[in-house]
Design an enzyme around this catalytic site. Structure first.
Site, PDB file in Angstrom:
ATOM      1  N   ARG A 104       0.085  -3.232  -1.047  1.00 51.90           N
ATOM      2  CA  ARG A 104      -1.181  -2.549  -1.218  1.00 51.90           C
ATOM      3  C   ARG A 104      -1.196  -1.784  -2.528  1.00 51.90           C
ATOM      4  NH1 ARG A 104      -0.596   2.311   3.337  1.00 51.90           N
ATOM      5  NH2 ARG A 104      -0.511   3.958   1.786  1.00 51.90           N
ATOM      6  N   GLU A 143      -4.947   7.764  -1.076  1.00 53.66           N
ATOM      7  CA  GLU A 143      -3.696   8.247  -1.682  1.00 53.66           C
ATOM      8  C   GLU A 143      -3.545   7.797  -3.133  1.00 53.66           C
ATOM      9  OE1 GLU A 143      -0.568   7.175   1.051  1.00 53.66           O
ATOM     10  OE2 GLU A 143      -1.095   8.778   2.417  1.00 53.66           O
ATOM     11  N   CYS A 154      -5.458  -1.021 -19.996  1.00 54.83           N
ATOM     12  CA  CYS A 154      -5.006   0.370 -19.884  1.00 54.83           C
ATOM     13  C   CYS A 154      -4.426   0.835 -21.220  1.00 54.83           C
ATOM     14  CB  CYS A 154      -3.974   0.503 -18.764  1.00 54.83           C
ATOM     15  SG  CYS A 154      -4.699   0.376 -17.117  1.00 54.83           S
ATOM     16  N   GLU A 301      -4.660  12.892   7.159  1.00 59.46           N
ATOM     17  CA  GLU A 301      -3.665  12.202   7.979  1.00 59.46           C
ATOM     18  C   GLU A 301      -2.643  13.245   8.410  1.00 59.46           C
ATOM     19  OE1 GLU A 301      -1.965   8.742   6.121  1.00 59.46           O
ATOM     20  OE2 GLU A 301      -3.897   8.002   5.411  1.00 59.46           O
ATOM     21  N   TRP A 310       8.552   0.830   5.296  1.00 61.11           N
ATOM     22  CA  TRP A 310       9.555   0.351   4.344  1.00 61.11           C
ATOM     23  C   TRP A 310      10.942   0.873   4.707  1.00 61.11           C
ATOM     24  CZ3 TRP A 310       5.671   3.747   3.679  1.00 61.11           C
ATOM     25  CH2 TRP A 310       6.040   5.063   3.453  1.00 61.11           C
TER      26      TRP A 310
END
Lengths: 651, 651, 651
Positions: A104, A143, A154, A301, A310
């Site tokens: 993600r 987040e 960039c 959260e 992970w």
């Protein structure tokens, strides 16, 4: 009114469960849910084909149940079809290659296609739900971290930013000291992202800081771009984003500047550390989040179960933690506490990041504690205009955080260490503490602490000088006032540019790393570690030596001073200590400037007050796994493990 | 007859040594050699130019000496000319790049050119040696691991496999939960190997498991492709491959399905661990290998000296180890024990992986032990039809091994831990143990243990249910019956889908990691660690609570139950223990189901029996570095360090 | 006359500081500065545009102050414009990609453009300053390491080198044993650099050693190419380069062969290790450097403050270290000691690598110590022709260093361990020691030690045999005489090819790693670790067993022997010990061959003598953080922490 919620993923579950879930939530005391922040592939399964029906139904079901809704924009995870068609949308890593998909957060904040497709989807979502009374707010992305993308887009933005800031490449070379190791640029076009996998200590620190500043700006820009779209359609909604303490944190102040409220993902430890000295209360992080906008905040959260993904699942939250940590958040200024998540995912990488419910969908002890907390909050009726006022402030600086990440000053010494140490000292005296930007107006504070204020602008130095001149107490600690804002060292004695206020300078220093030496305050000895400094007192200042090293290479040298400056005082603390050191230090400082405090709190019990014009709520939280009994203002207080007692009083 | 052998590399030595080596081997008791498995570049020095003369001569010399020969197909290492001409033959790593040559095992199992050139060479070898009476068998490749190659060819096979299995991409998305984090695929063509270097915990676990299953299939397919060629030419030969416990193990059951015998590379430790609790006998691995085909097996490589290559040489085998470990292998069902290797290589990366002889070529103590072992085996004359029969089976599942590698459940908890713990408990009671696939027919067993049977098909659940119903004893341990075969969590209480048999469910769990708690069995306390579960007994089952936690967050909760189900019983063990725990547990279970055992064996002494219709051979092995004396069936047994005593009896 | 200096970077500072700096340096006792070695981008800001004015002015200012100058060629860091225009100038790493710029040392030694542009700049510098009387010497590049560049140009040179050395690829295949794992090359064109990130232990060791030898040659070649240019213009100048002990060291002997003097960057520890057994004096490195050219040397960079860059700053030098370590360097043969650096950089990655001055530019304690040292040296007037003579030599071999880096022999055992152990034993007996190449003429020595002389040519074996035959004492230790110069193992007993001299061979060995066993010398027990060997004495030699293992798997076996051979003796030491072991061992050897030594020195006090025809200078250095008092030759010596006392005597 302060209320509770949960994070919910209707798209993970069979439709047939939704209504039952809404009903069970209502029973448990859920007032609000957050949905949608990872649902792009479900909302737009192929380019231009949108499917909102499932979300319509979710909104209807939960609205029917009287539950409010925050929608997260799903921009953290564009779908695979987007990356397949527009590979430029993917992050480029430090080897110059697009990262592999599979997890993600792969989007590049600069990518025009990411912006265009995000805008289209956000517009559609806003248009569709803008009139839903239960859709009360929006969360941008999820987040957001400071960009680390090294793509050409960039890079191009980075070069433009530098051109705008420095004007000429010669000026940049000069300010950054690029001629060291013959690194001077001939043109802005030679500037690249920090490709390669060197130890970051090998790069030019001025360059690296600008790169990281740029990455933070990009993150904020990506959020603001979304917020403006939402605001243009949903005029009176509340817009936030959820942040946390990650490896590449955003500039919190910048990130939330245009948003309505700061939100935090709060995952306190579920197993207390073995070393009692290592424990700090989670209050530190909560106070820092409250300081972002200097007002109450949301928890988007909140820890609901063992957390694994992970890495293997963490310890299960101990009995009392779900309820206690939830109330602690409120105690420090949270107006909403939304638990992650309702039910543990049965599929995908996060399946062992447990929610309030296990995979079995049976009621759990954890859900039971949540329900108790909801009931207690309902009976307390804490108004959202009840706020926290403190006389002490700690300065937190995103620039210092990054600069010290880039150039560690001693083995084991992290930027947060001294902030947490001072915060712990203050908390242990039963006092609250604000954690604010150095740019904040400090005039309402009595004591301001600048721990590891490694880098500092002239403007902030002037503000601190004025603060002391006007009667305030300033506390300076090791590795403060070392650098200017270009991340270079001025040719001045430490503390650079403010030694008139401190009345002393650092004459010699010793990076201690993990070795310890002893220091003496008022006849008591304390351990110091990681960094130590001997101080040379200025002969033309009203400065006193108040403590010295009693062992180590600096034995006999002064480490603690207090200088009278204007109507105020400035302390210089030339050592990094442990918990008892900071408690003793803060006591001494408060005694000197006449600040009241409480001395008889047990270790790890914290006390905070929320108040409005009519009422006050005193929160007493036991951060221990064992019960505590003690006397406070003549009353015996008994707290079970992780209990947070709330005393409600009228005014 | 059980016999000994050595691995030999004629191509590493001057021809003049071959005859002398054969003669010395014969003197030392060598009956068989393995040759050729890395010799492609010597057999085919350039494309299409074959040189078999040296191999002819080797076969002639060793045949003359009466020594049998196994030829390894040299497909592990195609020569450089092949990779130079056909770079597609090289492995592609997770960055999408061909790996650098320089070591071994670089071939892609899917590459057509690897298959073609391998087939040609294997055909020529078979044709040439098919009538040699001393060439008794073939080994395919060498130490085949599950494929990790990420090339387009492999990816294409992977996608085809998924298409065949799932039919539609929507079904795959649904079963795997790909919409989590918007990861849904629009087509099978979007599916890639797990590129990138993320922590594997970030990937979708269903996807990852399929990828690993695919890699195991490819390895088996590559071996079977060779076996079919060999079988088509050498009708009555014996075909095997040598396997071991590597990071990406093949599916052992699948790998050997079409082969005649399982072979194992057996490198027991040459230095015993300091922690006596850490020692397990190598019996575990040997029993697992025997269980692959439920029959006797071969050791293709056996420890012969200090082993060094990518790391420094290990400790030298202690006095007695060469002989003792060799006999231990026989005790657990090895029919051939082939030592790696005859003489230490004087060149190449493995030069410090010592064989029976050092570089000096002088006789060694190690060769002396080998000779003694050969003599003892000759005098024992153990027939190959003597086999091992046990009443207890442990279930080993390749899927569970992989799934728990992909998603660790607690710090320090590995799939093998509970298998080894139970095996150790059984071994310490003087009993043998089979380790078999969950798919095995269990009807011949009295006790079946399912340790960490994390993932389980409905068919296996039914087989276990029937096993208990018909009188068997089933033992379930933590993290069993958690997942379905898609590697997702069903919405059911644990043990999922078999809680009728267990008569209890897990009500709360605590991942302990390295922390320890106490449990109580029959008034004795034992340490538990890594994972703990409190059990809720079903009210409509005949289930008893038989042990509880006596410390920790689950203090007072039940961790051990036994349920009567059909004619049998099912135990649920909600804790992971250490050696004494498993010994106590197995005793309790055996007492309950009336299984005999031996209680007075010293620690680390193991007892196994091989028997045929006429004879039995009882092996008593001392896995300790000190001598042991004890009484067994009224007889005093004295064992020196690492001694394996064999008692031969007629029937 | 031995003098002091500093490294200075005028290009880092405003011009206005230069004259003040020169003045302060003069006051402090600076006689020499090194400048320019990173200044390419300042000297040639764009291709072909040279700017020497700043350097002219520096030379003028410092010459005016009477300070000598060494100019470093700035080839370590070509400017960005060069890399931009000629990317082939950049290093290629083991993945085959050009490394990212951003730090230093990125140039490829083989690159023609690097050579051309370097030559042009060096020529201009030489022409410009060749007649400046104060420019007394030149340093080539900076801290040259053995090349690790894997570009096509380097690869091409590597292949050519191999072709020249081996003639045919078959010979190379045979000598290297490339047919192991079918690795044979079909042509030299198949040979590549060691691409990939395997553990180096997987590569063929003969190949790897040649690769590393090639990398060392390239480094020396790059320095020599520069030295020849300089020499052609500045006829009588002194040319050196500065070396150190890095991960990929050059071949020191080869690197300095064509240069005038060896220079060393000397950064002794600023915090003594906790384990007193771990401390070795920095004398070891200094002696090794002196042995490079068997004459006095220079210190080009000497510890001046806490050192930090890629890692946090080290401990600050303790009181006395700046002065003591500086004098210690002189004691071991340094004729110039140049401190790194004058003032700490205020910009760039090395800003926390502190010089004598801090960023504040105020006088420091460290500068004070430097000044004291300068004064003491001035009053001592140590002539440069005063040299050090020793009767004992240790053999250091670049090939062995590399071969043991490539193939570690035991966990924790490094090549230097035994060299340092023996050096420490000698030093503790108040004796000096030379560290020289095995190729050195050894006839002037009485005792020669070959510690871990892993690889050895026949010529060196013959030289050692002759040395003993003629009356010398040779000491052999574990892992000596294992390999031939192709890095393969001959089929001979250890010590290979010299067992006639040792009179014994290794019959069994045990790699101990971190485990310890005991050995006995003359009734005293010592710890041994990492490696152990039992020795078999030859029946036809005059050899005695002088020590045995008293624990461990080799208990009772001989580890120490002495053989009479010709007029001399040869010791074999089959164990690796700790400090007390080596002291006892050296005592025993010196007693046996009648070498005088001092027994009553305190631990870590070292004694060296520099002398010429007229004078002698005895240096007594206290390597401890505490004072030491002891009696030497009837005189009481008192040394404060890190004090180096110098006794000057006429002859």
């Amino acid at each position: 009114m302060v209320t509770l919620g949960v994070d919910y993923y209707p798209e993970h579950w069979d439709k047939s469960l939704w209504r039952e879930d809404a009903e069970r939530m209502k029973q448990a005391g859920v007032s609000i849910i957050r949905i949608g922040e990872f649902a792009w592939s479900v909302l737009e399964p192929e380019e231009g084909r949108f499917e909102f029906e499932w979300l319509d139904e979710t909104v209807r079901i939960f609205s029917d149940a009287g539950i409010d809704i925050i929608i997260g924009t799903p921009t953290n995870c564009p779908p695979r079809w987007l990356y397949e068609k527009y590979p430029e949308a993917i992050w480029t890593d430090r080897s110059g290659k697009k990262i592999a998909l599979g997890i993600r957060g792969h989007r590049c904040y600069s990518s025009p296609v990411v912006r265009e497709r995000s805008e289209l989807l956000i517009r559609k979502l806003c248009e569709r739900y803008k009139d839903e009374p239960h859709v009360i707010g929006w969360q941008t992305d999820n987040e957001l971290e400071a960009s680390q993308c090294c793509c050409e887009l960039c890079n191009d933005r980075f070069r433009k930013r530098l051109k705008a800031k420095y004007g000429s490449i010669d000026k940049l070379n000069d300010l950054w000291g690029m001629n060291v190791w013959s690194g001077s640029y001939s043109s802005f076009e030679q500037i690249d992202p920090p490709y390669g996998t060197y130890n970051i200590g090998w790069y030019n620190p001025s360059y690296m800081l600008e790169w990281e500043r740029f990455g933070k700006e990009l993150a904020a820009d990506f959020s603001n771009f979304q917020a403006r779209i939402i605001r243009s359609i949903c005029k009176d909604t509340i817009i936030t984003t959820n942040t946390w303490f990650c490896e590449y944190p955003p500039d919190f102040y910048d990130l939330f500047r245009e948003l309505d409220v700061a939100s935090y993902d709060n995952y306190p430890v579920s197993r207390l550390p073995d070393d009692p000295d290592a424990l700090y209360t989670h209050a530190f992080h909560l106070d820092l989040i409250r300081g972002i906008k200097n007002k109450n905040f949301w928890i988007m959260e909140q820890l609901a179960g063992p957390a694994g993904c992970w890495s293997p699942p963490s310890a299960a939250p101990r009995k009392g933690m779900i309820k206690g940590y939830g109330m602690q958040a409120v105690a420090h200024g949270a107006d909403k506490v939304i638990f992650f998540r309702w039910r543990s995912a049965s599929k995908g990488a996060e399946m062992f990041w447990f929610g309030l419910l296990d995979h079995s969908n049976r009621d759990t002890r954890r859900l039971g504690e949540f329900t108790q907390l909801a009931n207690e909050l309902r009976s307390l009726s804490i108004p959202e205009d009840s706020i926290i006022k403190n006389d002490t402030a700690l300065l937190y600086s995103p620039d210092c955080d990054t600069a010290l990440y880039l150039q560690k000053q001693s083995y084991g010494l992290h930027y947060y260490d001294q902030l947490k140490g001072c915060h712990d000292g203050i908390t242990s005296l039963g006092k609250g503490c604000d954690i604010v930007s150095p740019e904040t107006d400090l005039s309402s504070y009595k004591t301001v602490i600048a721990p590891a204020l490694f880098m500092c602008s002239d403007k902030v130095k002037q503000s601190l000088r004025d603060f002391v001149k006007n009667g305030g107490t300033l506390v300076i600690t090791p590795r403060s006032f070392i650098k200017n804002t270009e991340n270079t060292c001025p040719m001045e004695p430490v503390p650079c540019g403010i030694d008139d206020v401190s009345g002393c300078i650092v004459s010699e220093f010793e990076p201690l790393g993990y070795n310890r030496v002893k220091v003496n305050i008022d006849g008591n000895e304390y351990d110091a570690e990681k960094w130590s400094e001997s101080l040379e007192l200025s002969s033309d200042a009203e400065v006193s030596a108040l403590g010295e090293f009693t062992s180590g290479t600096l034995e006999g040298e002064t480490f603690l001073t207090c200088n009278k400056f204007g109507k105020g005082q400035c302390w210089y603390v030339g050592a990094v200590g442990r918990r008892d050191f900071y408690k003793a230090l803060m006591k001494k400082i408060y005694d000197a400037n006449g600040t009241p405090y409480i001395t008889d709190l047990p270790r790890n019990v914290e006390l905070t007050v929320r108040e409005n014009n009519d009422q006050s709520f005193t929160f007493i939280f036991n951060n221990n796994e064992h019960p505590e009994t003690f006397v406070l203002n003549g009353k015996t207080i008994e707290l079970s493990a992780f209990e947070c007692k709330v005393i409600k009083e009228g005014k």
